[in-house]
Motif scaffolding. Structure first.
Motif, mmCIF file in Angstrom:
data_model
loop_
_atom_site.group_PDB
_atom_site.id
_atom_site.type_symbol
_atom_site.label_atom_id
_atom_site.label_comp_id
_atom_site.label_asym_id
_atom_site.label_seq_id
_atom_site.Cartn_x
_atom_site.Cartn_y
_atom_site.Cartn_z
ATOM 1 N N ARG A 184 36.566 57.111 58.919
ATOM 2 C CA ARG A 184 37.530 57.272 60.010
ATOM 3 C C ARG A 184 37.609 58.732 60.469
ATOM 4 O O ARG A 184 37.685 59.010 61.683
ATOM 5 N N ILE A 185 37.561 59.665 59.529
ATOM 6 C CA ILE A 185 37.599 61.093 59.867
ATOM 7 C C ILE A 185 36.405 61.470 60.731
ATOM 8 O O ILE A 185 36.538 62.164 61.755
ATOM 9 N N ILE A 186 35.219 61.001 60.337
ATOM 10 C CA ILE A 186 34.002 61.325 61.092
ATOM 11 C C ILE A 186 34.028 60.655 62.461
ATOM 12 O O ILE A 186 33.716 61.291 63.487
ATOM 13 N N ASP A 187 34.397 59.382 62.498
ATOM 14 C CA ASP A 187 34.442 58.671 63.779
ATOM 15 C C ASP A 187 35.440 59.312 64.741
ATOM 16 O O ASP A 187 35.173 59.440 65.948
ATOM 17 N N ASP A 188 36.604 59.727 64.243
ATOM 18 C CA ASP A 188 37.610 60.353 65.101
ATOM 19 C C ASP A 188 37.078 61.640 65.723
ATOM 20 O O ASP A 188 37.331 61.932 66.904
ATOM 21 N N ALA A 189 36.350 62.417 64.924
ATOM 22 C CA ALA A 189 35.797 63.674 65.445
ATOM 23 C C ALA A 189 34.782 63.417 66.550
ATOM 24 O O ALA A 189 34.753 64.112 67.572
ATOM 25 N N LEU A 303 19.590 72.655 70.645
ATOM 26 C CA LEU A 303 20.196 71.436 71.171
ATOM 27 C C LEU A 303 21.016 70.663 70.146
ATOM 28 O O LEU A 303 21.999 69.995 70.503
ATOM 29 N N LEU A 304 20.633 70.746 68.878
ATOM 30 C CA LEU A 304 21.255 69.908 67.861
ATOM 31 C C LEU A 304 21.321 70.658 66.534
ATOM 32 O O LEU A 304 20.295 71.103 66.013
ATOM 33 N N THR A 305 22.524 70.807 65.987
ATOM 34 C CA THR A 305 22.645 71.490 64.693
ATOM 35 C C THR A 305 22.410 70.484 63.568
ATOM 36 O O THR A 305 22.813 69.315 63.661
ATOM 37 N N PRO A 306 21.755 70.907 62.492
ATOM 38 C CA PRO A 306 21.504 69.990 61.366
ATOM 39 C C PRO A 306 22.797 69.417 60.782
ATOM 40 O O PRO A 306 22.857 68.243 60.420
ATOM 41 N N GLU A 307 23.821 70.248 60.680
ATOM 42 C CA GLU A 307 25.079 69.790 60.091
ATOM 43 C C GLU A 307 25.732 68.694 60.939
ATOM 44 O O GLU A 307 26.297 67.735 60.397
ATOM 45 N N TYR A 308 25.643 68.834 62.260
ATOM 46 C CA TYR A 308 26.196 67.812 63.138
ATOM 47 C C TYR A 308 25.415 66.511 62.984
ATOM 48 O O TYR A 308 26.008 65.420 62.898
ATOM 49 N N LEU A 309 24.092 66.596 62.900
ATOM 50 C CA LEU A 309 23.283 65.400 62.697
ATOM 51 C C LEU A 309 23.628 64.732 61.362
ATOM 52 O O LEU A 309 23.720 63.509 61.269
ATOM 53 N N ALA A 310 23.854 65.543 60.330
ATOM 54 C CA ALA A 310 24.169 64.990 59.010
ATOM 55 C C ALA A 310 25.463 64.175 59.047
ATOM 56 O O ALA A 310 25.534 63.091 58.464
ATOM 57 N N ARG A 314 26.539 59.535 59.033
ATOM 58 C CA ARG A 314 27.555 58.855 58.214
ATOM 59 C C ARG A 314 28.582 58.140 59.081
ATOM 60 O O ARG A 314 29.512 57.530 58.554
ATOM 61 N N ALA A 315 28.419 58.227 60.405
ATOM 62 C CA ALA A 315 29.388 57.638 61.329
ATOM 63 C C ALA A 315 29.102 56.154 61.560
ATOM 64 O O ALA A 315 28.041 55.639 61.209
ATOM 65 N N SER A 316 30.042 55.463 62.190
ATOM 66 C CA SER A 316 29.888 54.031 62.453
ATOM 67 C C SER A 316 28.682 53.742 63.333
ATOM 68 O O SER A 316 27.995 52.736 63.146
ATOM 69 N N ILE A 317 28.411 54.632 64.307
ATOM 70 C CA ILE A 317 27.275 54.366 65.194
ATOM 71 C C ILE A 317 25.960 54.376 64.411
ATOM 72 O O ILE A 317 25.040 53.608 64.713
ATOM 73 N N ALA A 318 25.877 55.215 63.388
ATOM 74 C CA ALA A 318 24.676 55.243 62.553
ATOM 75 C C ALA A 318 24.604 53.998 61.681
ATOM 76 O O ALA A 318 23.536 53.393 61.504
ATOM 77 N N ARG A 319 25.753 53.606 61.115
ATOM 78 C CA ARG A 319 25.779 52.408 60.272
ATOM 79 C C ARG A 319 25.323 51.192 61.073
ATOM 80 O O ARG A 319 24.554 50.363 60.596
ATOM 81 N N GLN A 320 25.824 51.082 62.298
ATOM 82 C CA GLN A 320 25.460 49.936 63.139
ATOM 83 C C GLN A 320 23.968 49.953 63.466
ATOM 84 O O GLN A 320 23.305 48.909 63.425
ATOM 85 N N HIS A 321 23.438 51.137 63.768
ATOM 86 C CA HIS A 321 22.020 51.225 64.130
ATOM 87 C C HIS A 321 21.122 50.876 62.949
ATOM 88 O O HIS A 321 20.226 50.021 63.073
ATOM 89 N N PHE A 322 21.350 51.513 61.807
ATOM 90 C CA PHE A 322 20.434 51.327 60.685
ATOM 91 C C PHE A 322 20.618 49.978 59.997
ATOM 92 O O PHE A 322 19.647 49.413 59.484
ATOM 93 N N GLU A 323 21.842 49.456 60.002
ATOM 94 C CA GLU A 323 22.036 48.142 59.395
ATOM 95 C C GLU A 323 21.466 47.028 60.266
ATOM 96 O O GLU A 323 21.049 45.994 59.763
ATOM 97 N N LYS A 363 38.514 68.456 56.430
ATOM 98 C CA LYS A 363 39.229 67.267 55.985
ATOM 99 C C LYS A 363 38.523 66.591 54.805
ATOM 100 O O LYS A 363 39.172 66.078 53.893
ATOM 101 N N LEU A 364 37.197 66.606 54.823
ATOM 102 C CA LEU A 364 36.465 65.937 53.749
ATOM 103 C C LEU A 364 36.516 66.705 52.435
ATOM 104 O O LEU A 364 36.265 66.120 51.373
ATOM 105 N N THR A 365 36.835 67.979 52.490
ATOM 106 C CA THR A 365 36.991 68.735 51.246
ATOM 107 C C THR A 365 38.107 68.145 50.392
ATOM 108 O O THR A 365 37.961 67.965 49.183
ATOM 109 N N ALA A 366 39.228 67.805 51.035
ATOM 110 C CA ALA A 366 40.351 67.196 50.311
ATOM 111 C C ALA A 366 39.974 65.807 49.806
ATOM 112 O O ALA A 366 40.309 65.425 48.680
ATOM 113 N N VAL A 367 39.256 65.043 50.632
ATOM 114 C CA VAL A 367 38.819 63.706 50.215
ATOM 115 C C VAL A 367 37.899 63.800 49.000
ATOM 116 O O VAL A 367 38.020 63.021 48.051
#
Length: 413
Positions: A184-189, A303-310, A314-323, A363-367
């Motif tokens: 949810r944290i990643i998707d919201d961002a 055009l694209l930072t590695p950290e953003y791609l990483a 883990r986002a829902s759009i990636a889960r939907q694509h790869f699954e 946010k993920l540091t606390a998680v």
């Protein structure tokens, strides 16, 4: 109290099904003997079950290949089990519950491990087709208390293990909730962007394949030995470097599979819900290669930072694509470089990407801290469970006066 070999405490039952077709059972490490259809929808490997073994209620069923990992249980019903399983029927002076707990104790597991037959050894993880043979199992000696004491021990352990298992289940539920929170944290961002363009990953990144491991490869005169990452080294969110292998390959092959700082590592196969997750490589090991089952995704830096791609992986759009695009087998799934290239990603400006990464990381540091605490408690609970079984069956504790295992951390038992 007498010491007797296991072969005098139970007998091996080897009755084949023939035309008798009761339900098909399986032995689960976590659930014991259960109906196979409660674990999987897959059909059994053999269409003809006439050679499968029959077991009766109260029989102990043991998966010979995984018994040392806990794949042992008492059958709750009449059923069929794999021809490779052992079906053991306790003698009249032996309580099935007590014998089951004895088999799962650390002491007894150690005895089984020392008698495994197979290629390699369990300590190095290289053993293939390890099995405990009935003759070797039967030669293990164990002290046997009288029947009443056996039942007291079994009843005590049944009660206490049930309490511990409820705590484990509660903590596992909390861990699953944290995974949902992470998503949810990643998707919201990502959803916070103002209609960014959607582009194929292949337009803004290069996919590098790794080196194929071939033990029969003829070594060239210019061969070089370098460290290389295997699938086990690439975990969700981090790279596990405690055990890094080396490989000897021609220099040209090494150059084509050498990692660079900023590469996003993605595994070719694994659990379906983790397929396509990416981890950034920061050059932790100099001149490191990667196996062909790992893709190195090299982004266009402007055009694209590695950290953003990483975090995108883990986002829902990636889960939907790869699954939806993954090739699924019985237990695993796999993807390919072409499917990674086809992954359509939201591509905001570089400043927005960096801001999203900063927000998510914070946010993920606390998680992660909560996840570590829960993982630690799950480990302690599992250790307590095993220690309790071992202490009871080896009479290190008197179960008559033993105190119940307390609940803690707000989870009711």
């Amino acid at each position: 109290m007498t010491e007797q070999r296991i072969k005098y405490l139970c007998r091996v039952v080897d009755r084949r099904a023939g035309h008798d077709q009761p339900p098909l059972l399986a032995v689960s490490i976590h659930h014991g003997v259960v109906r196979r259809d409660t674990l999987t929808d897959d059909l059994p490997r053999a269409e003809d079950l006439s050679n499968y073994k029959l077991c009766e209620p109260g029989d102990i069923v043991l998966n010979r290949m995984r018994a040392f990992q806990g794949a042992i249980g008492i059958s709750p019903q009449r059923g069929l089990v794999s021809p490779d399983y052992l079906v053991l029927r306790p003698e009249p002076n032996v309580d099935a519950g007590y014998l089951h707990h004895l088999f799962r104790s650390s002491w007894f597991v150690g005895e089984m491990v020392s008698r495994l037959r197979g290629i390699g050894n369990t300590e190095s993880g290289a053993v293939r087709t390890p099995r405990i043979n009935p003759e070797d199992l039967g030669d293990i000696s164990a002290e046997l208390p009288d029947l009443d004491e056996q039942r007291r021990i079994a009843d005590f352990l049944d009660s206490e293990i049930a309490r511990i298992d409820r705590l484990i289940q509660w903590r596992a539920h909390q861990h699953d909730s944290l995974e949902e929170l992470t998503l949810r944290i990643i998707d919201d961002a990502i959803e916070g962007f103002q209609e960014p363009p959607m582009v194929r990953l292949g337009y803004v990144a290069h996919i590098q394949s790794g080196v194929t491991v071939d033990g029969n490869r003829q070594q060239a005169s210019d061969a070089i030995t370098l460290p290389y990452l295997r699938v086990a080294n690439v975990q969700a969110g981090y790279v596990e470097l405690s055990n890094v292998a080396e490989i000897t390959v021609p220099r040209r092959t090494a150059a084509a599979s050498r990692l660079k700082a900023g590469d996003v590592l993605m595994t070719e196969g694994g659990d379906l819900d983790k397929l396509g997750r990416g981890t950034v490589w920061y050059g932790e090991i100099e001149n490191c290669l990667h196996q062909n089952h790992i893709f190195a995704v090299r982004t266009s830096k402007d055009l694209l930072t590695p950290e953003y791609l990483a975090i995108l992986t883990r986002a829902s759009i990636a889960r939907q694509h790869f699954e939806s695009t993954g090739v699924k087998t019985t237990n695993l799934a796999s993807t390919s470089s072409s499917k990674i290239r086809d992954f359509r990603i939201p591509l905001p400006g570089m400043s927005e990407q960096r801001a999203a990464v900063k927000e998510v990381d914070s946010k993920l540091t606390a998680v992660s801290q909560f996840e570590c605490q829960i993982a630690g408690q799950l480990k302690l609970l599992a250790e307590r469970r095993q220690a309790l079984i071992t202490a009871a069956v080896t009479r290190q504790i008197d179960v008559t006066n033993a105190r119940s295992f307390p609940s803690f951390g707000g989870a009711s038992a």
